[in-house]
Design a protein around this motif. Sequence first.
Motif, PDB file in Angstrom:
ATOM      1  N   PRO A 483       0.694  -1.209   0.044  1.00 21.51           N
ATOM      2  CA  PRO A 483      -0.043  -0.171  -0.231  1.00 21.51           C
ATOM      3  C   PRO A 483       0.721   1.223   0.122  1.00 21.51           C
ATOM      4  O   PRO A 483       0.146   2.564   0.016  1.00 21.51           O
ATOM      5  CB  PRO A 483      -0.967  -0.138   1.350  1.00 21.51           C
ATOM      6  N   THR A 484       2.232   1.464  -0.071  1.00 20.74           N
ATOM      7  CA  THR A 484       3.001   2.340   0.001  1.00 20.74           C
ATOM      8  C   THR A 484       2.911   2.830  -1.605  1.00 20.74           C
ATOM      9  O   THR A 484       3.520   3.799  -1.806  1.00 20.74           O
ATOM     10  CB  THR A 484       4.397   2.464   0.594  1.00 20.74           C
ATOM     11  N   HIS A 485       2.516   2.132  -2.691  1.00 22.66           N
ATOM     12  CA  HIS A 485       2.514   2.441  -4.000  1.00 22.66           C
ATOM     13  C   HIS A 485       1.454   3.445  -4.101  1.00 22.66           C
ATOM     14  O   HIS A 485       0.074   2.962  -4.162  1.00 22.66           O
ATOM     15  CB  HIS A 485       2.330   1.158  -4.824  1.00 22.66           C
ATOM     16  N   ILE A 486       1.754   4.508  -4.329  1.00 21.00           N
ATOM     17  CA  ILE A 486       0.703   5.565  -4.477  1.00 21.00           C
ATOM     18  C   ILE A 486       0.529   5.942  -5.949  1.00 21.00           C
ATOM     19  O   ILE A 486       1.407   6.543  -6.540  1.00 21.00           O
ATOM     20  CB  ILE A 486       0.805   6.981  -3.562  1.00 21.00           C
ATOM     21  N   ARG A 487      -0.554   5.721  -6.630  1.00 16.43           N
ATOM     22  CA  ARG A 487      -0.573   5.981  -8.173  1.00 16.43           C
ATOM     23  C   ARG A 487      -1.193   7.118  -8.353  1.00 16.43           C
ATOM     24  O   ARG A 487      -2.123   7.671  -7.956  1.00 16.43           O
ATOM     25  CB  ARG A 487      -1.841   4.770  -8.656  1.00 16.43           C
ATOM     26  N   LEU A 488      -0.236   8.009  -9.215  1.00 16.59           N
ATOM     27  CA  LEU A 488      -0.864   9.475  -9.827  1.00 16.59           C
ATOM     28  C   LEU A 488      -1.150   9.259 -11.056  1.00 16.59           C
ATOM     29  O   LEU A 488      -1.711  10.158 -11.545  1.00 16.59           O
ATOM     30  CB  LEU A 488       0.655  10.324  -9.552  1.00 16.59           C
ATOM     31  N   ALA A 489      -0.699   8.303 -11.835  1.00 20.14           N
ATOM     32  CA  ALA A 489      -1.291   8.232 -13.258  1.00 20.14           C
ATOM     33  C   ALA A 489      -0.847   6.849 -13.989  1.00 20.14           C
ATOM     34  O   ALA A 489      -0.258   6.164 -13.422  1.00 20.14           O
ATOM     35  CB  ALA A 489      -0.504   9.416 -14.038  1.00 20.14           C
ATOM     36  N   GLN A 490      -1.712   6.672 -15.103  1.00 22.21           N
ATOM     37  CA  GLN A 490      -1.344   5.473 -15.667  1.00 22.21           C
ATOM     38  C   GLN A 490      -1.529   5.668 -17.334  1.00 22.21           C
ATOM     39  O   GLN A 490      -2.301   6.475 -17.812  1.00 22.21           O
ATOM     40  CB  GLN A 490      -2.731   4.351 -15.176  1.00 22.21           C
ATOM     41  N   GLY A 491      -0.658   5.006 -17.860  1.00 25.72           N
ATOM     42  CA  GLY A 491      -0.759   4.941 -19.252  1.00 25.72           C
ATOM     43  C   GLY A 491       0.788   5.140 -19.678  1.00 25.72           C
ATOM     44  O   GLY A 491       1.738   5.077 -19.130  1.00 25.72           O
ATOM     45  N   GLY A 492       0.789   5.514 -21.136  1.00 31.05           N
ATOM     46  CA  GLY A 492       2.125   5.818 -21.926  1.00 31.05           C
ATOM     47  C   GLY A 492       2.771   6.844 -21.148  1.00 31.05           C
ATOM     48  O   GLY A 492       2.516   7.677 -20.453  1.00 31.05           O
ATOM     49  N   LEU A 493       4.060   7.130 -21.821  1.00 32.76           N
ATOM     50  CA  LEU A 493       4.883   8.357 -21.333  1.00 32.76           C
ATOM     51  C   LEU A 493       4.049   9.640 -21.715  1.00 32.76           C
ATOM     52  O   LEU A 493       4.289  10.545 -20.843  1.00 32.76           O
ATOM     53  CB  LEU A 493       6.059   8.255 -22.383  1.00 32.76           C
ATOM     54  N   ASP A 494       3.300   9.816 -22.590  1.00 35.23           N
ATOM     55  CA  ASP A 494       2.640  11.118 -22.768  1.00 35.23           C
ATOM     56  C   ASP A 494       1.730  11.231 -21.878  1.00 35.23           C
ATOM     57  O   ASP A 494       1.362  12.292 -21.328  1.00 35.23           O
ATOM     58  CB  ASP A 494       1.938  10.987 -24.373  1.00 35.23           C
TER      59      ASP A 494
END
Length: 516
Positions: A483-494
Amino acid sequence: MALLENGKIPGSGAASRMRPERRRRFLRAGGTIILVIWIITVLLWVKRLNTEPSSAKMPAPGVSAALSSPQTEWMEIYLKKDKIGYSERHVSPVGGGYLAREEMLLRLNLMGRVTSLKVLTQATLGADYTLRGFHFLMTSGAVRFTAKGNIEPEGIRVRIGEGKNSRDTLIPVSGPVTISAGLPGYLKGLGLELGRSLSFLIFDPSIMAQREVSVLVAAKEDLEIRGIRYSTLRLEGDFFGQKMNFWLDKDGGVLKEEGAMGLTLIRASEAAALGDMASAGGEDLYRLASVPVGKKLWKPERLVFLKLRAGGLESISEEMAAPDTGRQSLQGDTLLIEKEKVPEHDAYQAPYQAHDMREFLRPEFGVESDHPSIVKAARDIAGGLRSPLSISRKIMDWVYGYIEKMPVMSVPRALDVLEKKVGDCNEHAALAAALLRAAGIPARICVGLVYKDDAFYYHAWNEVYLGSWISMDAVANQMPADPTHIRLAQGGLDKQTSILGLIGKIRLEILDYGYD
């Protein structure tokens, strides 16, 4: 590239035989490309600068006064007080247009490891400095990323990579576009009247995408550099929420740039630009960009939930909530992350057949899941299994053991990682996503923060669809990820670059946590 060694995939079964050095260093493999792209972006002007609404929406530039002879500009690059590199920009008139060349060398300290990065951009430009063709090269040690392209009526035809690992793609553009090497002349053609807000398109070869750029001609100022006084125009913008300033001379050349994290470029002579740089690479880039919490968590991999007070996330609050995973919830400034449960039984048999996951099964830039080398590797790892849970675990274990873990400053491509066998979290995530998709299992790349010692560092990992989205970190060999993984965005480099403006802005305070 030899995929088979004595009849086996290189590294097959390596999770159990991994060298101790690989195990010791897995937490040192942070989100290098996020930080490196941030620096390249600031230094080469290749991302979005959001300022006041433009009074001239993406105009075609006027033709600037033609250059009668070649021009060269040198700049020193500083990170706070330390000189970490230089850049050279050269423009020559050629056949009614221009040939532009931009070179940059950086020496960066990444968790005590000093690594050199060289970026070279060559571009052919029209008389108005619009892009006609380009060749982009990024090298760091034995790792290199190349791309070259030409303008066509439908967009930019680009070849990414070299030799048998190269791929062709067409990137649509929605208007006249330039590239960083031609930007000063392009801006001059648009007109730099005081108080004017300009908006235009620039192509970024590091992420193979166009970006809309807006800058405000804010003020006339005198600027002194090494005892010489210049009359300048200061341009300013809000770079993903971070203020930036640029000082241009009367010819539109850049005299000085100031960005976030203490990044500064200053016009210099060739001798000064090529002069001594910080032997230790300056301040540790990872640490400089980290989010301190001042509290140590015992065995974070055993946590089942983590509650934090979070600030500075307003611009991505919807992404933070991650409603399709149920793993994160953001209420006001309170962020709760709960370790999801991996399903005990398979919800489908691989390959996944329904159309609702097509986005996460098809190849994309850096995730070449349809390439024969990737398809063969995925098939050999899966070994005839059809259980998505079993295949996902085998792929995670294999990637964990296969890649030597060290910071790599390049654009991650699954094909290159399969060949070079080295990388940090970005390379792990790109290769894992490609192998999972090739095996018929929906997968995506996530970027955000992960805890180590007393701070959160930028990081990349995967999510895999097993009837519900489950986090998977091939660097830490965790599924689900702690749970220390905080997702800020998902997808490719763009998509990942959307978090760059958060660097230095995020505030975190640990409120509560629990163990299994």
